[in-house]
Design an enzyme around this catalytic site. Structure first.
Site, PDB file in Angstrom:
ATOM      1  CE1 TYR A  54      -3.959   2.160   0.809  1.00  0.00           C
ATOM      2  CE2 TYR A  54      -2.530   3.162   2.461  1.00  0.00           C
ATOM      3  CZ  TYR A  54      -3.694   3.175   1.721  1.00  0.00           C
ATOM      4  OH  TYR A  54      -4.594   4.213   1.879  1.00  0.00           O
ATOM      5  CE  LYS A  56      -3.544   4.938  -1.440  1.00  0.00           C
ATOM      6  NZ  LYS A  56      -4.603   5.513  -2.275  1.00  0.00           N
TER       7      LYS A  56
HETATM    8  P1  NAD Z   1     -13.394   2.831   0.901  1.00  0.00           P
HETATM    9  O1  NAD Z   1     -12.997   1.408   0.910  1.00  0.00           O
HETATM   10  O2  NAD Z   1     -14.517   3.282   1.800  1.00  0.00           O
HETATM   11  O3  NAD Z   1     -13.746   3.303  -0.593  1.00  0.00           O
HETATM   12  C1  NAD Z   1     -12.954   2.931  -1.693  1.00  0.00           C
HETATM   13  C2  NAD Z   1     -13.814   2.920  -2.931  1.00  0.00           C
HETATM   14  O4  NAD Z   1     -12.990   2.488  -4.031  1.00  0.00           O
HETATM   15  C3  NAD Z   1     -14.985   1.920  -2.841  1.00  0.00           C
HETATM   16  O5  NAD Z   1     -16.178   2.521  -3.288  1.00  0.00           O
HETATM   17  C4  NAD Z   1     -14.538   0.784  -3.735  1.00  0.00           C
HETATM   18  O6  NAD Z   1     -15.598   0.046  -4.321  1.00  0.00           O
HETATM   19  C5  NAD Z   1     -13.728   1.545  -4.778  1.00  0.00           C
HETATM   20  N1  NAD Z   1     -12.834   0.653  -5.529  1.00  0.00           N
HETATM   21  C6  NAD Z   1     -12.018  -0.320  -5.030  1.00  0.00           C
HETATM   22  N2  NAD Z   1     -11.410  -0.972  -6.023  1.00  0.00           N
HETATM   23  C7  NAD Z   1     -11.844  -0.412  -7.186  1.00  0.00           C
HETATM   24  C8  NAD Z   1     -11.573  -0.672  -8.560  1.00  0.00           C
HETATM   25  N3  NAD Z   1     -10.738  -1.646  -8.943  1.00  0.00           N
HETATM   26  N4  NAD Z   1     -12.189   0.083  -9.491  1.00  0.00           N
HETATM   27  C9  NAD Z   1     -13.052   1.063  -9.112  1.00  0.00           C
HETATM   28  N5  NAD Z   1     -13.343   1.345  -7.835  1.00  0.00           N
HETATM   29  C10 NAD Z   1     -12.748   0.617  -6.875  1.00  0.00           C
HETATM   30  O7  NAD Z   1     -12.066   3.633   1.221  1.00  0.00           O
HETATM   31  P2  NAD Z   1     -11.827   5.164   1.641  1.00  0.00           P
HETATM   32  O8  NAD Z   1     -11.367   5.154   3.046  1.00  0.00           O
HETATM   33  O9  NAD Z   1     -12.968   6.015   1.233  1.00  0.00           O
HETATM   34  O10 NAD Z   1     -10.531   5.476   0.744  1.00  0.00           O
HETATM   35  C11 NAD Z   1     -10.535   6.292  -0.412  1.00  0.00           C
HETATM   36  C12 NAD Z   1      -9.099   6.593  -0.782  1.00  0.00           C
HETATM   37  O11 NAD Z   1      -8.447   7.276   0.290  1.00  0.00           O
HETATM   38  C13 NAD Z   1      -8.272   5.327  -1.040  1.00  0.00           C
HETATM   39  O12 NAD Z   1      -7.395   5.547  -2.124  1.00  0.00           O
HETATM   40  C14 NAD Z   1      -7.488   5.169   0.246  1.00  0.00           C
HETATM   41  O13 NAD Z   1      -6.282   4.461   0.040  1.00  0.00           O
HETATM   42  C15 NAD Z   1      -7.246   6.622   0.618  1.00  0.00           C
HETATM   43  N6  NAD Z   1      -6.934   6.803   2.040  1.00  0.00           N
HETATM   44  C16 NAD Z   1      -7.850   6.513   3.006  1.00  0.00           C
HETATM   45  C17 NAD Z   1      -7.504   6.704   4.334  1.00  0.00           C
HETATM   46  C18 NAD Z   1      -8.464   6.413   5.455  1.00  0.00           C
HETATM   47  O14 NAD Z   1      -8.058   6.581   6.614  1.00  0.00           O
HETATM   48  N7  NAD Z   1      -9.686   6.017   5.197  1.00  0.00           N
HETATM   49  C19 NAD Z   1      -6.231   7.184   4.671  1.00  0.00           C
HETATM   50  C20 NAD Z   1      -5.323   7.460   3.664  1.00  0.00           C
HETATM   51  C21 NAD Z   1      -5.693   7.277   2.334  1.00  0.00           C
END
Ligand code: NAD
Length: 241
Positions: free
Chosen positions: A149, A153
């Site tokens: 991951y 990133k």
């Molecule tokens: P989440 O799991 O709630 O949402 C992720 C979304 O991406 C989902 O709707 C999922 O269906 C979609 N997805 C996954 N694989 C896919 C694919 N192959 N094609 C199309 N869509 C796809 O996660 P989140 O927490 O909302 O995260 C969103 C972004 O933020 C991600 O890139 C995550 O790495 C990043 N992020 C999140 C956090 C956190 O604390 N939640 C921290 C740092 C970074």
């Protein structure tokens, strides 16, 4: 933002959903790219009087992304902005990590940005545009159990800076938002002990909300960010500075 068209990948829930909602509050129209049903986001955006279309697309698949991007232009007329937000985790210590867990995370988190950015650039070259990719504090600092991951990133940051340099003169900006710990389904699965440990290290003593990320994305996409490109904005309550 008024009357712009923004593609939000992974826009069906979590941070992507919050980004779609906030951009719609500011007058934007939203195309949602996701593998799970996006009707809640679409209904929420259209409920605000904006246009929204859902495209069922795996963003790690280039030809599927190209077809969906053509679909956006056909149905919504243009593409002004792209938010590379879709992401997954498959956490394991490296010694236990399977090749597929490495490949899957790199494909969905990093190759997707290559796919989506390449596909929208064809349209943005004529009009200009703005791209924001959602990285992570793990990509900036590293994190045990997340080598796949964190690599994906960190890769997004190098990719974005390169795009910013390649296409700046065509009025295309590319930036990163790097969230810390945000309350979504992705972080729900972490055990309580890790969450408590994390909270102790956050100077603001609270987790972030998806809307905190949406506000930073809006700032970068909008006219307020018009002289900013190749930048990484950390939104993490001070967890890393
Ligand atoms: P989440 O799991 O709630 O949402 C992720 C979304 O991406 C989902 O709707 C999922 O269906 C979609 N997805 C996954 N694989 C896919 C694919 N192959 N094609 C199309 N869509 C796809 O996660 P989140 O927490 O909302 O995260 C969103 C972004 O933020 C991600 O890139 C995550 O790495 C990043 N992020 C999140 C956090 C956190 O604390 N939640 C921290 C740092 C970074």
């Amino acid at each position: 933002m008024k009357d712009t068209v923004t593609i939000v990948t992974g826009g069906s829930q979590g941070i992507g959903r919050a980004i779609a909602d906030f951009l719609a509050d500011k007058g934007g129209n939203i195309a949602v790219f996701d593998i799970v049903d996006g009707s809640e986001t679409v209904n929420s955006v259209t409920g605000k009087g904006r246009r929204s279309e859902f495209f069922s697309v795996d963003v790690s698949n280039l030809s599927a992304v190209e077809a969906a991007v053509d679909g956006v232009v056909k149905k919504m007329g243009k593409i002004d902005n792209l938010v590379n937000n879709a992401g997954i985790t498959a956490d394991k210590l490296l010694l236990r990590m399977k090749e597929d867990e490495w490949d899957r995370v790199i494909r969905v988190n990093l190759k997707s940005a290559f796919n989506c950015t390449k596909a929208v650039l064809r349209h943005m070259l004529k009009t200009g545009g703005s791209i924001v990719s959602i990285s992570s504090i793990a990509g900036v600092m590293g994190n045990p159990g997340q080598s796949n991951y964190a690599a994906s990133k960190a890769g997004l940051i190098g990719f974005t800076k390169s795009i910013a340099k390649e296409y700046g003169e065509r009025n295309i900006r590319a930036n990163i938002v790097a969230p810390g710990f945000i309350k979504t389904k992705m972080t729900e699965i972490l055990d309580e002990k890790s969450k408590e440990e994390m909270l102790k290290m956050i100077p603001l003593k609270k987790y972030g909300e998806p809307s905190d990320i949406a506000h930073a994305v809006y700032f970068l996409l909008s006219e307020y960010g018009s002289y900013i490109t190749g930048e990484v904005i950390n939104v993490n309550g001070g967890l890393h500075m």
